[in-house]
Design a protein around this motif. Structure first.
Motif, PDB file in Angstrom:
ATOM      1  N   VAL A   1       4.940   7.074   1.151  1.00  0.00           N
ATOM      2  CA  VAL A   1       5.058   6.180   2.289  1.00  0.00           C
ATOM      3  C   VAL A   1       4.558   4.821   1.830  1.00  0.00           C
ATOM      4  CG1 VAL A   1       4.207   5.650   4.594  1.00  0.00           C
ATOM      5  CG2 VAL A   1       4.735   8.015   3.962  1.00  0.00           C
ATOM      6  N   TRP A   2       5.405   3.795   2.017  1.00  0.00           N
ATOM      7  CA  TRP A   2       5.039   2.438   1.624  1.00  0.00           C
ATOM      8  C   TRP A   2       4.759   1.634   2.876  1.00  0.00           C
ATOM      9  CZ3 TRP A   2       4.525   1.145  -3.456  1.00  0.00           C
ATOM     10  CH2 TRP A   2       5.055   2.030  -4.366  1.00  0.00           C
ATOM     11  N   SER A   3       3.718   0.854   2.792  1.00  0.00           N
ATOM     12  CA  SER A   3       3.429  -0.026   3.918  1.00  0.00           C
ATOM     13  C   SER A   3       2.806  -1.306   3.375  1.00  0.00           C
ATOM     14  CB  SER A   3       2.500   0.659   4.928  1.00  0.00           C
ATOM     15  OG  SER A   3       1.257   0.955   4.311  1.00  0.00           O
ATOM     16  N   TYR A   4       2.737  -2.273   4.231  1.00  0.00           N
ATOM     17  CA  TYR A   4       2.127  -3.555   3.876  1.00  0.00           C
ATOM     18  C   TYR A   4       1.015  -3.821   4.870  1.00  0.00           C
ATOM     19  CZ  TYR A   4       6.096  -4.246   0.842  1.00  0.00           C
ATOM     20  OH  TYR A   4       7.024  -4.107  -0.153  1.00  0.00           O
ATOM     21  N   ARG A   5      -0.079  -4.357   4.360  1.00  0.00           N
ATOM     22  CA  ARG A   5      -1.160  -4.715   5.283  1.00  0.00           C
ATOM     23  C   ARG A   5      -1.570  -6.157   5.032  1.00  0.00           C
ATOM     24  NH1 ARG A   5      -5.407  -0.178   3.022  1.00  0.00           N
ATOM     25  NH2 ARG A   5      -4.997  -0.651   0.861  1.00  0.00           N
TER      26      ARG A   5
ATOM     27  N   TYR B   1       0.848  -1.174   0.000  1.00  0.00           N
ATOM     28  CA  TYR B   1       0.000   0.000   0.000  1.00  0.00           C
ATOM     29  C   TYR B   1       0.889   1.230   0.000  1.00  0.00           C
ATOM     30  CZ  TYR B   1      -3.247   3.485   1.853  1.00  0.00           C
ATOM     31  OH  TYR B   1      -3.997   4.607   2.041  1.00  0.00           O
ATOM     32  N   THR B   2       0.543   2.228  -0.816  1.00  0.00           N
ATOM     33  CA  THR B   2       1.343   3.444  -0.871  1.00  0.00           C
ATOM     34  C   THR B   2       0.438   4.670  -0.870  1.00  0.00           C
ATOM     35  OG1 THR B   2       3.054   4.656  -2.064  1.00  0.00           O
ATOM     36  CG2 THR B   2       1.463   3.437  -3.396  1.00  0.00           C
ATOM     37  N   ARG B   3       0.984   5.735  -0.313  1.00  0.00           N
ATOM     38  CA  ARG B   3       0.246   6.994  -0.284  1.00  0.00           C
ATOM     39  C   ARG B   3       1.264   8.122  -0.456  1.00  0.00           C
ATOM     40  NH1 ARG B   3      -2.930   8.008   5.031  1.00  0.00           N
ATOM     41  NH2 ARG B   3      -0.800   8.040   5.746  1.00  0.00           N
TER      42      ARG B   3
END
Length: 120
Positions: free
Chosen positions: A19-23, A5-7
């Motif tokens: 900002v990169w994240s994983y869910r 997921y990125t924003r």
């Protein structure tokens, strides 16, 4: 199962980074798979029900085919449509001459009408 997921990060309306994240989407994936399977089963049941109803409708209608058509509501009458008396009249006339009109019918294949009259 994880989803990336990125924003975009902005300052003053200007993009300054991401900002990169994983869910964890394991539960969502399981739920979606269960829904797809349920949909497949529901569609199969619906096809089976439709086939059953078509066969039952055919079995119920065939004996009634020689009965005069009766319209429940007179306001539904259409001047260009038939009255539904053709086969009923044909059978009465045939029986009046010591004969008969019969039908052999198979769902999905069609119907064969037979007029039987005694030899003169």
């Amino acid at each position: 199962m994880f989803e990336r997921y990125t924003r975009a990060q902005t300052i003053g309306g200007r993009v300054v980074g991401r900002v990169w994240s994983y869910r964890d989407v394991t539960e969502r994936a399981r739920t979606e798979a269960a829904l797809r399977e349920a949909k497949t089963h529901a569609e199969a049941a619906n096809r089976a029900k439709s086939t059953f109803l078509a066969m039952m409708s055919h079995e119920l209608r065939t004996p009634l085919i020689f009965e005069p058509f009766v319209q429940v509501r007179s306001d539904l009458a259409r001047p260009t449509e038939g009255t539904g008396l053709g086969l009923a009249i044909s059978r009465v006339l045939a029986r009046g001459m010591n004969g008969d009109v019969t039908v052999q019918s198979e769902a999905g294949a069609g119907s064969t009408f037979t007029l039987t009259l005694p030899a003169a």
